[in-house]
Write an enzyme that holds these catalytic residues in place. Structure first.
Site, mmCIF file in Angstrom:
data_model
loop_
_atom_site.group_PDB
_atom_site.id
_atom_site.type_symbol
_atom_site.label_atom_id
_atom_site.label_comp_id
_atom_site.label_asym_id
_atom_site.label_seq_id
_atom_site.Cartn_x
_atom_site.Cartn_y
_atom_site.Cartn_z
ATOM 1 N N TRP A 103 20.912 0.863 -23.440
ATOM 2 C CA TRP A 103 22.353 0.997 -23.210
ATOM 3 C C TRP A 103 23.099 1.417 -24.486
ATOM 4 C CZ3 TRP A 103 19.329 -2.750 -20.947
ATOM 5 C CH2 TRP A 103 19.413 -2.904 -19.561
ATOM 6 N N HIS A 126 16.825 -14.717 -16.073
ATOM 7 C CA HIS A 126 16.189 -14.711 -14.752
ATOM 8 C C HIS A 126 15.678 -16.087 -14.344
ATOM 9 C CE1 HIS A 126 15.501 -10.216 -13.694
ATOM 10 N NE2 HIS A 126 16.678 -10.417 -14.219
ATOM 11 N N ARG A 138 16.311 -11.936 -21.390
ATOM 12 C CA ARG A 138 16.196 -11.660 -19.955
ATOM 13 C C ARG A 138 15.401 -12.757 -19.245
ATOM 14 N NH1 ARG A 138 13.738 -7.343 -16.071
ATOM 15 N NH2 ARG A 138 15.527 -7.090 -14.705
HETATM 16 FE FE1 CCH Z 1 20.016 -7.175 -17.065
HETATM 17 N N1 CCH Z 1 18.719 -5.714 -16.541
HETATM 18 N N2 CCH Z 1 20.928 -7.040 -15.275
HETATM 19 N N3 CCH Z 1 21.176 -8.759 -17.536
HETATM 20 N N4 CCH Z 1 18.987 -7.390 -18.793
HETATM 21 C C1 CCH Z 1 17.708 -5.199 -17.288
HETATM 22 C C2 CCH Z 1 17.398 -5.533 -18.584
HETATM 23 C C3 CCH Z 1 18.028 -6.546 -19.284
HETATM 24 C C4 CCH Z 1 20.643 -6.130 -14.289
HETATM 25 C C5 CCH Z 1 19.565 -5.265 -14.263
HETATM 26 C C6 CCH Z 1 18.711 -5.077 -15.326
HETATM 27 C C7 CCH Z 1 22.162 -9.284 -16.754
HETATM 28 C C8 CCH Z 1 22.671 -8.722 -15.587
HETATM 29 C C9 CCH Z 1 22.071 -7.697 -14.908
HETATM 30 C C10 CCH Z 1 19.286 -8.300 -19.776
HETATM 31 C C11 CCH Z 1 20.163 -9.363 -19.684
HETATM 32 C C12 CCH Z 1 21.005 -9.577 -18.612
HETATM 33 C C13 CCH Z 1 17.018 -4.199 -16.529
HETATM 34 C C14 CCH Z 1 15.819 -3.418 -17.012
HETATM 35 C C15 CCH Z 1 17.631 -4.112 -15.321
HETATM 36 C C16 CCH Z 1 17.276 -3.173 -14.172
HETATM 37 C C17 CCH Z 1 14.518 -4.196 -16.814
HETATM 38 C C18 CCH Z 1 13.327 -3.424 -17.307
HETATM 39 O O1 CCH Z 1 13.081 -2.331 -16.781
HETATM 40 O O2 CCH Z 1 12.655 -3.908 -18.234
HETATM 41 C C19 CCH Z 1 21.647 -6.195 -13.258
HETATM 42 C C20 CCH Z 1 21.693 -5.350 -12.001
HETATM 43 C C21 CCH Z 1 22.532 -7.151 -13.639
HETATM 44 C C22 CCH Z 1 23.744 -7.506 -12.877
HETATM 45 O O3 CCH Z 1 24.678 -8.058 -13.402
HETATM 46 C C23 CCH Z 1 22.614 -10.512 -17.333
HETATM 47 C C24 CCH Z 1 23.679 -11.421 -16.726
HETATM 48 C C25 CCH Z 1 21.892 -10.705 -18.478
HETATM 49 C C26 CCH Z 1 21.928 -11.854 -19.460
HETATM 50 C C27 CCH Z 1 22.966 -12.632 -19.653
HETATM 51 C C28 CCH Z 1 18.517 -7.983 -20.957
HETATM 52 C C29 CCH Z 1 18.584 -8.702 -22.297
HETATM 53 C C30 CCH Z 1 17.733 -6.877 -20.640
HETATM 54 C C31 CCH Z 1 16.754 -6.134 -21.556
HETATM 55 C C32 CCH Z 1 15.346 -6.626 -21.351
HETATM 56 C C33 CCH Z 1 14.321 -5.910 -22.181
HETATM 57 O O4 CCH Z 1 13.147 -6.097 -21.878
HETATM 58 O O5 CCH Z 1 14.652 -5.205 -23.130
#
Ligand code: CCH
Length: 286
Positions: A178, A38, A34
Protein backbone atom coordinates in the site's frame (compact mmCIF):
# COMPACT_ATOMS: atom_id res chain seq x y z
CA UNK A 1 12.43 -20.53 30.03
CA UNK A 2 11.24 -17.43 31.85
CA UNK A 3 9.14 -17.20 34.99
CA UNK A 4 5.44 -17.72 34.39
CA UNK A 5 3.84 -14.37 33.69
CA UNK A 6 7.07 -12.58 32.74
CA UNK A 7 5.59 -10.95 29.64
CA UNK A 8 8.53 -8.53 29.49
CA UNK A 9 10.85 -11.43 28.66
CA UNK A 10 8.45 -12.56 25.93
CA UNK A 11 8.21 -9.04 24.51
CA UNK A 12 12.00 -8.90 24.23
CA UNK A 13 12.18 -12.17 22.32
CA UNK A 14 9.38 -11.13 19.95
CA UNK A 15 11.24 -7.86 19.26
CA UNK A 16 14.38 -9.87 18.48
CA UNK A 17 12.72 -11.92 15.74
CA UNK A 18 11.34 -8.89 13.92
CA UNK A 19 14.39 -8.60 11.64
CA UNK A 20 14.02 -11.27 8.91
CA UNK A 21 16.30 -10.34 6.02
CA UNK A 22 15.14 -13.25 3.86
CA UNK A 23 11.42 -12.61 4.27
CA UNK A 24 9.26 -10.12 2.33
CA UNK A 25 10.43 -6.57 3.11
CA UNK A 26 12.91 -7.81 5.70
CA UNK A 27 10.53 -7.83 8.65
CA UNK A 28 8.22 -10.30 10.35
CA UNK A 29 6.28 -7.33 11.72
CA UNK A 30 3.43 -6.93 9.20
CA UNK A 31 2.43 -10.59 9.12
CA UNK A 32 2.50 -10.69 12.94
CA UNK A 33 0.08 -7.75 13.02
CA UNK A 34 -2.19 -9.57 10.60
CA UNK A 35 -2.04 -12.73 12.76
CA UNK A 36 -3.17 -10.75 15.82
CA UNK A 37 -5.97 -9.14 13.81
CA UNK A 38 -7.26 -12.37 12.27
CA UNK A 39 -7.10 -14.19 15.60
CA UNK A 40 -9.43 -11.55 17.08
CA UNK A 41 -11.46 -10.46 14.04
CA UNK A 42 -13.74 -13.51 14.04
CA UNK A 43 -15.66 -12.10 16.98
CA UNK A 44 -19.45 -11.92 16.89
CA UNK A 45 -20.88 -9.73 19.63
CA UNK A 46 -24.40 -11.13 19.42
CA UNK A 47 -23.47 -14.77 20.05
CA UNK A 48 -20.25 -13.96 21.93
CA UNK A 49 -18.30 -16.37 19.75
CA UNK A 50 -14.91 -16.08 18.02
CA UNK A 51 -12.21 -13.65 19.15
CA UNK A 52 -8.61 -14.17 20.22
CA UNK A 53 -9.31 -16.37 23.24
CA UNK A 54 -8.75 -20.03 22.35
CA UNK A 55 -6.28 -19.47 19.48
CA UNK A 56 -8.53 -21.52 17.20
CA UNK A 57 -6.35 -20.83 14.18
CA UNK A 58 -4.10 -23.70 15.30
CA UNK A 59 -6.79 -26.03 13.98
CA UNK A 60 -7.88 -26.70 10.43
CA UNK A 61 -11.42 -25.39 10.92
CA UNK A 62 -10.13 -21.86 11.45
CA UNK A 63 -6.48 -22.02 10.32
CA UNK A 64 -7.53 -23.52 6.98
CA UNK A 65 -9.95 -20.69 6.21
CA UNK A 66 -8.69 -19.23 2.90
CA UNK A 67 -8.86 -15.80 4.59
CA UNK A 68 -6.02 -16.98 6.85
CA UNK A 69 -3.71 -18.10 4.02
CA UNK A 70 -0.12 -17.11 4.73
CA UNK A 71 -0.53 -16.66 8.47
CA UNK A 72 1.38 -19.90 9.07
CA UNK A 73 4.50 -17.79 8.38
CA UNK A 74 3.67 -15.66 11.41
CA UNK A 75 2.99 -18.70 13.57
CA UNK A 76 6.29 -20.29 12.50
CA UNK A 77 8.20 -17.09 13.36
CA UNK A 78 6.72 -17.23 16.85
CA UNK A 79 7.31 -20.92 17.53
CA UNK A 80 10.81 -20.48 19.10
CA UNK A 81 9.33 -17.87 21.46
CA UNK A 82 6.60 -20.31 22.47
CA UNK A 83 9.21 -23.04 22.98
CA UNK A 84 11.33 -20.79 25.18
CA UNK A 85 8.42 -19.40 27.22
CA UNK A 86 6.21 -22.47 27.19
CA UNK A 87 3.90 -21.06 29.90
CA UNK A 88 2.46 -18.45 27.55
CA UNK A 89 -0.71 -19.37 25.68
CA UNK A 90 -0.85 -19.03 21.91
CA UNK A 91 -3.82 -16.70 22.29
CA UNK A 92 -1.69 -14.34 24.40
CA UNK A 93 1.42 -14.78 22.27
CA UNK A 94 -0.31 -13.92 18.98
CA UNK A 95 -2.02 -10.79 20.28
CA UNK A 96 1.10 -9.65 22.15
CA UNK A 97 3.22 -10.20 19.02
CA UNK A 98 0.94 -7.82 17.08
CA UNK A 99 1.29 -5.16 19.76
CA UNK A 100 5.08 -5.55 19.97
CA UNK A 101 5.42 -5.51 16.15
CA UNK A 102 3.46 -2.25 15.85
CA UNK A 103 5.71 -0.61 18.42
CA UNK A 104 8.88 -1.99 16.81
CA UNK A 105 7.83 -0.55 13.44
CA UNK A 106 7.49 2.95 14.87
CA UNK A 107 3.84 2.75 15.89
CA UNK A 108 2.17 3.56 19.18
CA UNK A 109 2.47 1.68 22.46
CA UNK A 110 -0.76 -0.26 22.71
CA UNK A 111 -1.87 -1.41 26.15
CA UNK A 112 -2.01 -5.19 26.38
CA UNK A 113 -3.09 -7.59 29.09
CA UNK A 114 -2.55 -11.35 29.20
CA UNK A 115 -4.64 -14.19 30.51
CA UNK A 116 -6.21 -15.65 27.35
CA UNK A 117 -6.43 -19.43 27.27
CA UNK A 118 -5.86 -21.96 24.51
CA UNK A 119 -8.94 -23.91 25.39
CA UNK A 120 -11.20 -24.30 22.38
CA UNK A 121 -14.86 -24.80 23.09
CA UNK A 122 -16.23 -26.42 19.92
CA UNK A 123 -19.57 -24.69 20.38
CA UNK A 124 -17.78 -21.35 20.25
CA UNK A 125 -15.73 -22.02 17.12
CA UNK A 126 -16.38 -19.27 14.60
CA UNK A 127 -17.72 -20.35 11.22
CA UNK A 128 -15.70 -19.33 8.16
CA UNK A 129 -16.56 -16.12 6.37
CA UNK A 130 -16.30 -13.82 9.37
CA UNK A 131 -13.23 -11.96 8.09
CA UNK A 132 -13.56 -9.19 5.50
CA UNK A 133 -13.30 -9.73 1.75
CA UNK A 134 -11.12 -7.11 0.05
CA UNK A 135 -13.08 -7.30 -3.19
CA UNK A 136 -16.18 -5.77 -1.57
CA UNK A 137 -17.36 -2.27 -0.64
CA UNK A 138 -18.52 -0.20 2.32
CA UNK A 139 -21.72 -2.18 3.04
CA UNK A 140 -19.63 -5.29 3.50
CA UNK A 141 -17.17 -3.46 5.77
CA UNK A 142 -20.02 -2.25 7.98
CA UNK A 143 -21.61 -5.68 8.07
CA UNK A 144 -18.33 -7.32 9.17
CA UNK A 145 -17.13 -4.70 11.66
CA UNK A 146 -20.48 -3.75 13.20
CA UNK A 147 -20.82 -7.47 14.03
CA UNK A 148 -17.69 -7.13 16.19
CA UNK A 149 -19.05 -3.95 17.79
CA UNK A 150 -17.03 -1.32 15.91
CA UNK A 151 -18.36 1.97 14.46
CA UNK A 152 -17.41 3.87 11.29
CA UNK A 153 -14.58 5.82 12.91
CA UNK A 154 -13.10 2.61 14.34
CA UNK A 155 -13.33 0.85 10.97
CA UNK A 156 -11.29 3.62 9.34
CA UNK A 157 -8.77 3.75 12.20
CA UNK A 158 -8.23 -0.03 12.10
CA UNK A 159 -7.78 0.04 8.33
CA UNK A 160 -4.70 2.21 8.89
CA UNK A 161 -2.84 -1.04 9.59
CA UNK A 162 -2.56 -1.25 5.80
CA UNK A 163 0.40 1.10 6.20
CA UNK A 164 2.13 -2.20 6.89
CA UNK A 165 3.02 -5.16 4.74
CA UNK A 166 1.78 -6.31 1.43
CA UNK A 167 -0.60 -8.53 -0.49
CA UNK A 168 0.68 -11.80 -1.92
CA UNK A 169 -0.87 -13.35 -5.02
CA UNK A 170 -0.38 -16.83 -3.58
CA UNK A 171 -2.24 -15.91 -0.36
CA UNK A 172 -5.13 -13.53 -1.07
CA UNK A 173 -4.74 -13.20 -4.83
CA UNK A 174 -4.07 -9.45 -4.52
CA UNK A 175 -0.54 -8.19 -5.13
CA UNK A 176 1.69 -5.44 -3.81
CA UNK A 177 2.16 -2.98 -0.95
CA UNK A 178 0.00 0.00 0.00
CA UNK A 179 2.90 2.34 0.78
CA UNK A 180 6.54 2.75 -0.18
CA UNK A 181 7.90 1.89 3.24
CA UNK A 182 5.71 -0.99 4.40
CA UNK A 183 7.64 -1.75 7.57
CA UNK A 184 7.22 1.73 9.07
CA UNK A 185 3.98 2.45 10.89
CA UNK A 186 2.58 5.85 9.88
CA UNK A 187 -0.50 7.57 8.42
CA UNK A 188 0.90 7.41 4.90
CA UNK A 189 -1.88 5.02 3.81
CA UNK A 190 -4.53 7.72 4.35
CA UNK A 191 -2.43 10.36 2.64
CA UNK A 192 -1.89 8.19 -0.44
CA UNK A 193 -5.56 7.21 -0.55
CA UNK A 194 -6.40 10.89 -0.97
CA UNK A 195 -3.42 12.23 -2.92
CA UNK A 196 -2.84 9.64 -5.66
CA UNK A 197 -4.94 8.74 -8.67
CA UNK A 198 -6.05 5.13 -8.27
CA UNK A 199 -7.02 3.19 -11.35
CA UNK A 200 -8.57 -0.24 -11.56
CA UNK A 201 -6.31 -3.03 -12.75
CA UNK A 202 -7.21 -6.64 -13.46
CA UNK A 203 -4.41 -8.97 -12.44
CA UNK A 204 -3.46 -12.08 -14.42
CA UNK A 205 -5.49 -14.20 -12.02
CA UNK A 206 -8.60 -12.14 -12.84
CA UNK A 207 -8.65 -10.29 -9.51
CA UNK A 208 -9.33 -6.54 -9.58
CA UNK A 209 -7.46 -4.08 -7.41
CA UNK A 210 -6.50 -0.43 -7.63
CA UNK A 211 -3.01 0.72 -8.54
CA UNK A 212 -0.93 3.82 -8.90
CA UNK A 213 2.19 3.67 -10.98
CA UNK A 214 4.75 6.25 -9.94
CA UNK A 215 7.04 7.02 -12.90
CA UNK A 216 9.66 8.64 -10.67
CA UNK A 217 10.18 5.81 -8.21
CA UNK A 218 9.16 3.16 -10.75
CA UNK A 219 7.03 1.44 -8.17
CA UNK A 220 3.44 0.41 -8.31
CA UNK A 221 1.43 0.84 -5.12
CA UNK A 222 -1.92 -0.79 -4.57
CA UNK A 223 -5.24 -0.43 -2.78
CA UNK A 224 -7.94 -3.03 -2.25
CA UNK A 225 -11.50 -2.21 -3.34
CA UNK A 226 -12.34 -2.05 0.40
CA UNK A 227 -9.58 0.56 0.92
CA UNK A 228 -10.93 2.70 -1.94
CA UNK A 229 -14.43 2.35 -0.48
CA UNK A 230 -13.23 4.34 2.55
CA UNK A 231 -12.75 7.37 0.30
CA UNK A 232 -16.04 6.96 -1.55
CA UNK A 233 -18.36 6.65 1.42
CA UNK A 234 -18.77 10.15 2.96
CA UNK A 235 -19.08 8.82 6.53
CA UNK A 236 -15.83 6.92 6.18
CA UNK A 237 -14.09 9.61 4.14
CA UNK A 238 -14.23 12.28 6.82
CA UNK A 239 -12.11 10.01 9.06
CA UNK A 240 -9.67 9.26 6.23
CA UNK A 241 -9.25 13.02 5.81
CA UNK A 242 -8.71 13.55 9.52
CA UNK A 243 -6.13 10.77 9.86
CA UNK A 244 -4.33 11.93 6.70
CA UNK A 245 -3.71 15.35 8.20
CA UNK A 246 -3.36 14.43 11.88
CA UNK A 247 -0.90 11.61 12.55
CA UNK A 248 -1.09 12.02 16.32
CA UNK A 249 -4.84 11.65 16.27
CA UNK A 250 -4.47 8.52 14.13
CA UNK A 251 -1.96 7.01 16.56
CA UNK A 252 -4.25 7.83 19.48
CA UNK A 253 -7.34 6.33 17.85
CA UNK A 254 -5.47 3.32 16.49
CA UNK A 255 -4.17 2.57 19.98
CA UNK A 256 -7.69 2.49 21.40
CA UNK A 257 -9.19 0.47 18.61
CA UNK A 258 -6.42 -2.15 18.42
CA UNK A 259 -6.67 -2.59 22.18
CA UNK A 260 -10.41 -3.07 21.80
CA UNK A 261 -9.83 -5.57 18.96
CA UNK A 262 -7.59 -7.90 20.95
CA UNK A 263 -9.95 -7.74 23.95
CA UNK A 264 -13.08 -8.73 21.99
CA UNK A 265 -14.97 -11.46 23.82
CA UNK A 266 -12.84 -11.19 26.92
CA UNK A 267 -14.33 -10.14 30.23
CA UNK A 268 -12.08 -9.03 33.06
CA UNK A 269 -12.61 -8.24 36.73
CA UNK A 270 -11.33 -5.08 38.39
CA UNK A 271 -7.85 -6.66 38.73
CA UNK A 272 -7.66 -7.39 35.01
CA UNK A 273 -8.15 -11.13 35.51
CA UNK A 274 -10.19 -12.80 32.78
CA UNK A 275 -13.47 -14.00 34.22
CA UNK A 276 -14.95 -15.86 31.28
CA UNK A 277 -12.22 -18.47 30.97
CA UNK A 278 -10.60 -20.76 33.49
CA UNK A 279 -6.92 -19.90 33.53
CA UNK A 280 -5.79 -22.86 35.61
CA UNK A 281 -7.59 -25.54 33.68
CA UNK A 282 -7.66 -23.76 30.38
CA UNK A 283 -11.41 -24.10 29.95
CA UNK A 284 -14.48 -21.93 29.83
CA UNK A 285 -16.77 -21.61 32.84
CA UNK A 286 -19.79 -21.56 30.54
FE1 CCH B 1 -5.70 -6.37 6.07
N1 CCH B 1 -5.35 -7.41 4.38
N2 CCH B 1 -7.66 -6.26 5.63
N3 CCH B 1 -6.06 -5.50 7.86
N4 CCH B 1 -3.76 -6.63 6.57
C1 CCH B 1 -4.16 -7.89 3.93
C2 CCH B 1 -2.93 -7.71 4.53
C3 CCH B 1 -2.76 -7.09 5.75
C4 CCH B 1 -8.26 -6.72 4.48
C5 CCH B 1 -7.66 -7.49 3.50
C6 CCH B 1 -6.31 -7.77 3.47
C7 CCH B 1 -7.27 -5.06 8.30
C8 CCH B 1 -8.44 -4.96 7.54
C9 CCH B 1 -8.60 -5.54 6.32
C10 CCH B 1 -3.17 -6.17 7.72
C11 CCH B 1 -3.82 -5.66 8.83
C12 CCH B 1 -5.17 -5.40 8.88
C13 CCH B 1 -4.36 -8.59 2.70
C14 CCH B 1 -3.27 -9.29 1.91
C15 CCH B 1 -5.68 -8.52 2.40
C16 CCH B 1 -6.38 -9.10 1.17
C17 CCH B 1 -3.00 -10.69 2.44
C18 CCH B 1 -1.91 -11.38 1.67
O1 CCH B 1 -2.08 -11.57 0.46
O2 CCH B 1 -0.87 -11.70 2.27
C19 CCH B 1 -9.62 -6.26 4.42
C20 CCH B 1 -10.61 -6.54 3.31
C21 CCH B 1 -9.84 -5.53 5.54
C22 CCH B 1 -11.10 -4.84 5.86
O3 CCH B 1 -11.15 -3.92 6.63
C23 CCH B 1 -7.16 -4.70 9.68
C24 CCH B 1 -8.32 -4.20 10.54
C25 CCH B 1 -5.86 -4.91 10.05
C26 CCH B 1 -5.20 -4.73 11.40
C27 CCH B 1 -5.62 -3.91 12.33
C28 CCH B 1 -1.74 -6.30 7.60
C29 CCH B 1 -0.70 -5.85 8.62
C30 CCH B 1 -1.49 -6.88 6.36
C31 CCH B 1 -0.13 -7.21 5.74
C32 CCH B 1 0.24 -8.65 5.98
C33 CCH B 1 1.54 -9.06 5.36
O4 CCH B 1 1.77 -10.27 5.32
O5 CCH B 1 2.34 -8.23 4.96
Amino acid sequence: MSKKGDFEAVRKDIAKLMHQPEYDDGSAGPVLVRLAWHSAGTYDAETDTGGSNGAGMRYEAEGGDPANAGLQHARVFLEPVKEKHSWITYADLWTLAGVVAIKQMGGPEIPWKGGRTDYVDDSKLPPRGRLPDGAQGSDHLRWIFYRMGFNDQEIVALSGAHNLGRCHSDRSGFEGAWVNNPTRFSNQYYRLLLSLQWRKKTLKNGIEQFVNYDEDSETELMMLPTDIALTQDPKFRKWVELYARDKDRFFEDFTKVFDKLVELGIQRDENGEITNSDNENGGYHA
